[in-house]
Design an enzyme around this catalytic site. Sequence first.
Site, mmCIF file in Angstrom:
data_model
loop_
_atom_site.group_PDB
_atom_site.id
_atom_site.type_symbol
_atom_site.label_atom_id
_atom_site.label_comp_id
_atom_site.label_asym_id
_atom_site.label_seq_id
_atom_site.Cartn_x
_atom_site.Cartn_y
_atom_site.Cartn_z
ATOM 1 N N CYS A 188 80.015 104.447 1.767
ATOM 2 C CA CYS A 188 79.400 104.196 0.453
ATOM 3 C C CYS A 188 79.678 105.342 -0.504
ATOM 4 C CB CYS A 188 77.898 103.971 0.624
ATOM 5 S SG CYS A 188 77.050 103.685 -0.936
ATOM 6 N N CYS A 242 76.662 106.174 -2.832
ATOM 7 C CA CYS A 242 75.594 106.919 -2.158
ATOM 8 C C CYS A 242 76.004 108.379 -1.918
ATOM 9 C CB CYS A 242 75.258 106.308 -0.796
ATOM 10 S SG CYS A 242 75.295 104.528 -0.745
ATOM 11 N N ASP A 243 77.224 108.595 -1.455
ATOM 12 C CA ASP A 243 77.587 109.916 -0.933
ATOM 13 C C ASP A 243 78.622 110.680 -1.758
ATOM 14 O OD1 ASP A 243 75.884 109.389 1.182
ATOM 15 O OD2 ASP A 243 77.449 108.473 2.402
#
Length: 313
Positions: free
Chosen positions: A134, A137-138
């Site tokens: 992701c 997200c990261d």
Amino acid sequence: MLDVAIIGGGPAGLSAGLYATRGGLKNVVMFEKGMPGGQITSSSEMENYPGVATVMDGMSFMAPWTEQCTRFGLKHEMANVEKVAKNSDGSFSIFLEGGKEEKAKAVIVCTGSTPKKAGFKGEDEFFGKGVSTCATCDGFFYKNKEVAVLGGGDTALEEAQYLANICSKVYLIHRRDEFRAAPVTVEKAKKNPKIEFITSASVDEVYGDNIAGVKGIKVKLKDGSIRDLQVPGIFTFVGLNVRNDVLKGEDGKFICDTLPTGQVRVNLKMQTNIPGLFAAGDLREDAPKQVVCAAADGAVAALSAMSYIESLH
Ligand code: FAD
Ligand code: NAP
């Protein structure tokens, strides 16, 4: 007894919930194990939903869907569904993690799909410590650092561009010279000066330690040589597996017809071969894996479920 139980709260489940409740059903519950929205919430950019001209991230795009459904009376229960079973009286039992059982007249399964693993050494060991699926997200953890992206589909090519906005450099590693991604997406990525394409190559190993996480990856090139990329992060986008476990019986066999690859067989009404059981979205056979298509499937499934319930009277 619920009128309809919807399993999964991605675009298909939310759209099914909207149509079922707005169509007059009073007792409709959507069982979603996390926050509603589905896999598109991990996307950094959503730009191809008809009628929505503003480009936005998947989380912002999906937020109003839940609000709209709940306004018409859809109930959301945050629960992981373990199994669905058809009872002898024609109703369905929905078994939730923790032992709870719910009954429903009809069930719409919208459990979607989940990222595949690539299979290189260190993938599991370093998952969450430098290996990610992701970018939204990261990606921020790698601000101004170099990262690698593995895959040649739409997700890999799009997310590589997203990462190029944050990171100093992105190595795009793909096992072939040709891409599964849309040509326009490939062209855009190729024009990005921060993305270096490494094609006909595979990731042999991700290495690092428990404290720092990933320290680098070993990439096997076309000529058999190994290129050592000293990057702290690798994003793998190598496709999806359908989530069909809820449809497996005690004996491990599916309760409805599926393809050998696991997708659920449905007709144009999203009906499975079990009366009252419907499947919609990425989970079903021939799914185009698009938000607009999953949403349309959900609407069709809800309308079909309403006709089915009507036919019971
Ligand atoms: P999903 O979105 O997968 O939703 C399924 C839901 O079911 C999940 O929320 C999950 O938590 C829940 N669930 C699963 N099992 C259970 C269980 N046992 N109990 C309870 N809940 C459960 N499509 C586009 O049209 N345009 C794009 O730009 C685009 N970009 C994408 C970018 C990325 C990074 C990804 C991963 C996908 C992208 N897609 C895009 C594809 C799109 O997201 C999917 O086609 C769509 O989300 C499928 O919707 P769905 O409702 O079928 O399933
Ligand atoms: P995908 O289209 O299945 O592509 C997966 C890629 O990973 C392929 O290039 C594949 O290589 C490669 N791959 C598979 N297994 C591998 C392994 N073990 N090691 C290395 N590489 C491997 O998956 P996706 O990109 O996640 O897309 C999934 C679906 O969502 C698609 O239908 C896509 O169109 C859709 N989607 C749409 C959008 C959009 O509309 N903007 C955005 C994202 C996703 P090969 O090509 O050699 O098989």
